[in-house]
Motif scaffolding. Structure first.
Motif, PDB file in Angstrom:
ATOM      1  N   PHE A   1      -2.557   1.672  -4.741  1.00 43.49           N
ATOM      2  CA  PHE A   1      -3.069   2.983  -4.344  1.00 43.49           C
ATOM      3  C   PHE A   1      -4.465   2.879  -3.732  1.00 43.49           C
ATOM      4  N   SER A   2      -5.355   2.091  -4.341  1.00 39.50           N
ATOM      5  CA  SER A   2      -6.724   1.985  -3.827  1.00 39.50           C
ATOM      6  C   SER A   2      -6.729   1.336  -2.440  1.00 39.50           C
ATOM      7  N   SER A   3      -5.825   0.383  -2.191  1.00 38.24           N
ATOM      8  CA  SER A   3      -5.718  -0.234  -0.864  1.00 38.24           C
ATOM      9  C   SER A   3      -5.251   0.791   0.164  1.00 38.24           C
ATOM     10  N   TRP A   4      -4.290   1.620  -0.250  1.00 38.99           N
ATOM     11  CA  TRP A   4      -3.800   2.685   0.643  1.00 38.99           C
ATOM     12  C   TRP A   4      -4.922   3.691   0.920  1.00 38.99           C
ATOM     13  N   LEU A   5      -5.655   4.073  -0.121  1.00 40.91           N
ATOM     14  CA  LEU A   5      -6.726   5.057   0.021  1.00 40.91           C
ATOM     15  C   LEU A   5      -7.831   4.536   0.931  1.00 40.91           C
ATOM     16  N   TYR A   6      -8.164   3.264   0.782  1.00 45.77           N
ATOM     17  CA  TYR A   6      -9.228   2.677   1.600  1.00 45.77           C
ATOM     18  C   TYR A   6      -8.868   2.730   3.088  1.00 45.77           C
TER      19      TYR A   6
ATOM     20  N   LYS B   1       0.833  -1.200   0.000  1.00 43.40           N
ATOM     21  CA  LYS B   1       0.000   0.000   0.000  1.00 43.40           C
ATOM     22  C   LYS B   1       0.869   1.252   0.000  1.00 43.40           C
TER      23      LYS B   1
ATOM     24  N   TYR C   1      -7.659   5.041   4.635  1.00 40.57           N
ATOM     25  CA  TYR C   1      -7.889   6.387   5.163  1.00 40.57           C
ATOM     26  C   TYR C   1      -9.365   6.754   5.225  1.00 40.57           C
ATOM     27  N   ILE C   2     -10.233   5.799   4.902  1.00 40.10           N
ATOM     28  CA  ILE C   2     -11.670   6.054   5.022  1.00 40.10           C
ATOM     29  C   ILE C   2     -12.072   5.759   6.463  1.00 40.10           C
TER      30      ILE C   2
ATOM     31  N   PRO D   1       0.801   5.614  -1.514  1.00 39.83           N
ATOM     32  CA  PRO D   1       0.227   6.696  -2.330  1.00 39.83           C
ATOM     33  C   PRO D   1       1.082   7.009  -3.551  1.00 39.83           C
TER      34      PRO D   1
ATOM     35  N   LEU E   1       0.342   6.011  -7.327  1.00 34.45           N
ATOM     36  CA  LEU E   1      -0.531   6.790  -8.211  1.00 34.45           C
ATOM     37  C   LEU E   1       0.273   7.491  -9.306  1.00 34.45           C
TER      38      LEU E   1
END
Length: 272
Positions: free
Chosen positions: A182-187, A147, A189-190, A149, A152
């Motif tokens: 990136f999507s795993s890293w972003l998730y 994971k 932070y939700i 950022p 991207l």
């Protein structure tokens, strides 16, 4: 997006099932695939669809169902073929230590299928195989797809150049890796529980979204002129995505409530 879906599908498919349970799982894909492919083929004859049919006949529709598929339903076609071969190769009663040999047989089957039949392209099925390879070699998905950022950056560099879109190029593998990373890293932070709940809800219901969304993407052709003031096309894309997702949920809910979901071979479609 689609190479990523195929890889994740290959990773998540559970072949440790009895023949009966696997048959139920398989029919849960086969029946909706046949119904939606036939429906899409007929509609494409009358509407301006890019890969629509030009002759409305039984032979043409059978070709779309059994061989070439049509529209977005090629993905389910690939799932059905790869899933069946995957199950057969790993259901043969051999000792556990023959796992690598099974993988070789499965990979060879996909290769031969692509060389001698029009049913499958090796460029496409190879992503399914990568997912299976990760699963059967007991790889930790989170460790393989680290994971970050920063992933991207190469993703954006590659995704805006269509010359990199050929599935046979290593650039597509790089884009898949970066997208998952990136999507795993972003998730992660939700933090908002409501947002997280809706994200998971969409993730749990990708199947009804996938089979019903063409209804709404075709409808986009009618309201596209109203959004022509946005030359970039971003507004059209956003509006269509929102309509397609919400519309697919509504269609699935109606089918469940009216019990007509049995027409698609399922007791229920929505997962809540």
């Amino acid at each position: 997006m689609m190479p990523t879906f195929l890889l994740i599908t290959g990773y998540l498919v559970n072949i440790n099932k009895s023949l009966r349970k696997f048959s139920i799982y398989y029919l849960g894909i086969l029946v909706p695939y046949v119904v939606m492919t036939v429906a899409y083929s007929v509609v494409s004859y009358y509407m301006p669809v890019r890969d629509g049919i030009h002759e409305l006949s039984v032979s043409v529709i059978l070709d779309k169902v059994l061989v070439t598929s049509i529209g977005p339903y090629w993905f389910l076609h690939t799932m059905l073929i790869c899933g069946l071969l995957y199950y057969v190769c790993f259901a043969i009663p051999l000792r556990r230590e023959y796992k690598i040999e099974r993988l070789i047989v499965f990979g060879t089957s996909l290769l031969l299928l692509s060389l001698f039949t029009p049913l499958q392209s090796l460029k496409i099925s190879s992503f399914y195989f990568i997912g299976v390879l990760l699963r059967q070699t007991d790889c930790d998905f989170d460790k393989v797809f680290y994971k970050s950022p920063l992933s991207l950056i190469p993703f954006c560099i590659l995704v805006f150049d269509k010359s990199f879109y050929d599935w046979g190029l290593v650039t597509v593998i790089v884009m898949v890796y970066c997208f998952i990373s990136f999507s795993s890293w972003l998730y992660g932070y939700i933090k908002d529980k409501k947002v997280n709940k809706y994200v998971i809800l969409i993730g749990m219901n990708t199947f009804p979204i996938y089979i019903f969304h063409p209804v709404f993407t075709m409808a986009a052709k009618f309201y596209k002129p109203w959004l022509a003031f946005d030359a970039s096309g971003w507004l059209l894309a956003i509006v269509t995505i929102v309509i397609a997702i919400s519309g697919s949920f509504i269609m699935a809910w109606i089918l469940d409530k009216t019990r007509t979901c049995y027409l698609l071979g399922k007791e229920s479609i929505l997962r809540l």
